[in-house]
Enzyme design. Structure first.
Site, PDB file in Angstrom:
ATOM      1  N   ASP A  95      -0.561  85.424 -15.425  1.00 30.42           N
ATOM      2  CA  ASP A  95       0.450  84.948 -16.142  1.00 30.42           C
ATOM      3  C   ASP A  95       0.918  86.028 -17.194  1.00 30.42           C
ATOM      4  O   ASP A  95       1.464  85.660 -18.215  1.00 30.42           O
ATOM      5  CB  ASP A  95      -0.237  83.929 -17.146  1.00 30.42           C
ATOM      6  CG  ASP A  95       0.841  83.012 -18.087  1.00 30.42           C
ATOM      7  OD1 ASP A  95       1.935  83.039 -17.600  1.00 30.42           O
ATOM      8  OD2 ASP A  95       0.537  82.594 -19.074  1.00 30.42           O
ATOM      9  N   CYS A 147       6.676  64.694  -4.556  1.00 25.34           N
ATOM     10  CA  CYS A 147       6.758  63.743  -5.443  1.00 25.34           C
ATOM     11  C   CYS A 147       7.307  62.385  -5.159  1.00 25.34           C
ATOM     12  O   CYS A 147       7.410  61.417  -5.706  1.00 25.34           O
ATOM     13  CB  CYS A 147       7.757  64.264  -6.594  1.00 25.34           C
ATOM     14  SG  CYS A 147       6.979  65.605  -7.853  1.00 25.34           S
ATOM     15  N   CYS A 198      11.842  71.937 -25.048  1.00 26.62           N
ATOM     16  CA  CYS A 198      10.389  71.522 -24.838  1.00 26.62           C
ATOM     17  C   CYS A 198       9.499  72.047 -25.887  1.00 26.62           C
ATOM     18  O   CYS A 198       9.556  72.904 -26.399  1.00 26.62           O
ATOM     19  CB  CYS A 198       9.948  72.169 -23.447  1.00 26.62           C
ATOM     20  SG  CYS A 198       8.405  72.237 -23.078  1.00 26.62           S
ATOM     21  N   CYS A 227       1.748  62.460 -14.400  1.00 29.27           N
ATOM     22  CA  CYS A 227       1.615  62.576 -13.260  1.00 29.27           C
ATOM     23  C   CYS A 227       0.519  61.650 -12.545  1.00 29.27           C
ATOM     24  O   CYS A 227      -0.699  61.873 -12.611  1.00 29.27           O
ATOM     25  CB  CYS A 227       1.432  63.894 -12.817  1.00 29.27           C
ATOM     26  SG  CYS A 227       1.492  64.272 -10.907  1.00 29.27           S
TER      27      CYS A 227
HETATM   28  S1  SF4 Z   1       4.799  62.601 -12.343  1.00 28.91           S
HETATM   29 FE1  SF4 Z   1       3.975  63.870 -10.983  1.00 28.91          FE
HETATM   30  S2  SF4 Z   1       4.534  63.241  -8.966  1.00 28.91           S
HETATM   31 FE2  SF4 Z   1       5.922  61.981 -10.368  1.00 28.91          FE
HETATM   32  S3  SF4 Z   1       7.703  63.215 -10.316  1.00 28.91           S
HETATM   33 FE3  SF4 Z   1       6.395  64.222 -11.920  1.00 28.91          FE
HETATM   34  S4  SF4 Z   1       5.263  65.832 -11.152  1.00 28.91           S
HETATM   35 FE4  SF4 Z   1       6.238  64.560  -9.405  1.00 28.91          FE
HETATM   36  S1  SF4 Z   2       6.893  66.385 -21.807  1.00 30.33           S
HETATM   37 FE1  SF4 Z   2       6.901  68.433 -20.767  1.00 30.33          FE
HETATM   38  S2  SF4 Z   2       8.869  69.438 -20.761  1.00 30.33           S
HETATM   39 FE2  SF4 Z   2       8.778  67.459 -22.137  1.00 30.33          FE
HETATM   40  S3  SF4 Z   2       8.261  68.562 -24.073  1.00 30.33           S
HETATM   41 FE3  SF4 Z   2       6.460  68.071 -23.260  1.00 30.33          FE
HETATM   42  S4  SF4 Z   2       5.815  69.788 -22.327  1.00 30.33           S
HETATM   43 FE4  SF4 Z   2       7.843  70.050 -22.498  1.00 30.33          FE
END
Ligand code: SF4
Ligand code: SF4
Length: 353
Positions: A137, A191, A217, A251
């Site tokens: 990173d 996804c 973000c 997710c």
């Molecule tokens: S929540 Fe996970 S599986 Fe669903 S769209 Fe987002 S990254 Fe893909």
């Molecule tokens: S949900 Fe993900 S993209 Fe949205 S503010 Fe939080 S970290 Fe950033």
């Protein structure tokens, strides 16, 4: 039959504690480079100017190191035991992103990568002339597309890597090497029609699937952004004082993830639900001592207390008014600005009681 070099490296990586490992050629598909260029051209990287400065090297491992032939991509699970959203409705406490609740993972991962790199260059493994470089990173390396190419998972619509085994909770590191390694075989996973991460975002930071606008973000605003946080995002921040996990936590693949087994990645008890008023009182020395060994230390006291003040403003608890009012006189303009905003919010909350 003797084991292949890839199997021997993978076995040693697991022995060192890595949860995911894969191999790929040291090149990225055009699609990944296009996404990166688009991200920067649209200005979605905000003030992260380092993304523009070494864009060619970021988009092509060979531009960074012409001798590199293969990439070993490694993942370390940091899946939390408890739901990281638990504190979001506790207005007098702060919510800290899961990866920052424990020791700085860069230190942990770098140590493990160096051990694996020493194994790779051994006479009986890589052999004469093998060279390696390790990255976590910090260098211009597109770690997510590389992890996808090495079959650790796929880049989800939230733009982070999703693994069928570890969900959205993988920390990534890479070893670039001059060895010609056989790429890992493709693994299924995508996804599909899911959009949970996109709808979970409190600030609408995804202009479309697979594209993030960092300027919207909360992770970027609370960590990378140096100035005052734009007013339009302050309420949506709630009590998130360092990073945000909402899209990762949404997710569905996380349900397969086992809690991280790494001792060095266990959360600090005092960062699970820290009191906002205690954090707002930190001076420079107190901040550095409290966050010693934590990634939070890097953003410095002023940026951190700025975030805490916004959370205090969102708390609706007028008991915080004297503290917030005191901080309107802070020497740091970004702290004083956030304190003035919080003061107004709390005064309004008090007048509506
Ligand atoms: S929540 Fe996970 S599986 Fe669903 S769209 Fe987002 S990254 Fe893909
Ligand atoms: S949900 Fe993900 S993209 Fe949205 S503010 Fe939080 S970290 Fe950033």
């Amino acid at each position: 039959m003797s084991k292949s070099i890839e199997d021997r490296i993978a076995d040693h990586a697991r022995h060192l504690g890595f949860d995911a490992i894969g191999f790929c050629d040291a090149s990225l598909p055009e699609e990944a480079r296009t996404r990166l260029r688009q991200f920067v051209e649209d200005g979605r990287h905000g003030t992260m100017s380092w993304m523009e400065q070494r864009i060619e090297q970021r988009g092509d491992p060979k531009a960074l190191w012409p001798e590199v032939r293969s990439v070993i991509s490694l993942g370390l699970s940091y899946a939390p035991e408890a739901d990281p959203a638990e504190t979001l409705d506790q207005p007098d406490t702060g919510t800290i992103s899961v990866y920052a609740r424990h020791r700085d993972y860069h230190d942990v991962l770098k140590g493990m990568l160096k051990h694996l790199a020493q194994f790779v260059v051994r006479q009986d493994v890589g052999g004469d002339g093998t060279q390696v470089k390790v990255f976590v990173d910090t260098a211009p390396v597109m770690e997510k597309p590389l992890a996808e190419q090495a079959q650790l998972g796929w880049q989800g619509k939230h733009t982070n890597v999703v693994s069928r085994i570890h969900g959205s909770w993988l920390l990534l590191g890479e070893i670039y090497t001059t060895l010609e390694l056989t790429p890992s075989p493709p693994r299924a996973g995508s996804c599909g029609s899911c959009t949970r991460c996109l709808t979970a975002c409190p600030t609408d930071a995804f202009p479309r699937p697979y594209a993030l606008d960092a300027r919207r973000c909360i992770a970027y605003l609370t960590i990378e952004h140096d100035g005052p946080i734009p007013v339009e995002f302050r309420k949506a921040m709630g009590n998130r004082i360092y990073g945000c996990d909402d899209c990762l936590n949404a997710c569905p693949w996380n349900r397969f993830a086992a809690t991280s087994r790494h001792m060095k990645l266990q959360p600090r008890a005092d960062l699970m639900a820290p009191r906002l008023d205690d954090l707002a009182r930190l001076d420079d020395a107190g901040f550095r001592s409290f966050f010693s060994g934590s990634p939070i230390k890097r953003i410095g006291r002023n940026r951190f207390v700025r975030n805490v003040l916004i959370a205090l403003g969102n708390s609706g608890n007028r008991a915080h008014l004297p503290l917030v009012t005191h901080l309107t006189q802070d020497e740091s303009p970004i702290v004083a600005d956030a304190a003035a905003w919080a003061q107004t919010e709390l005064q309004e909350a008090a007048s509506n009681e």
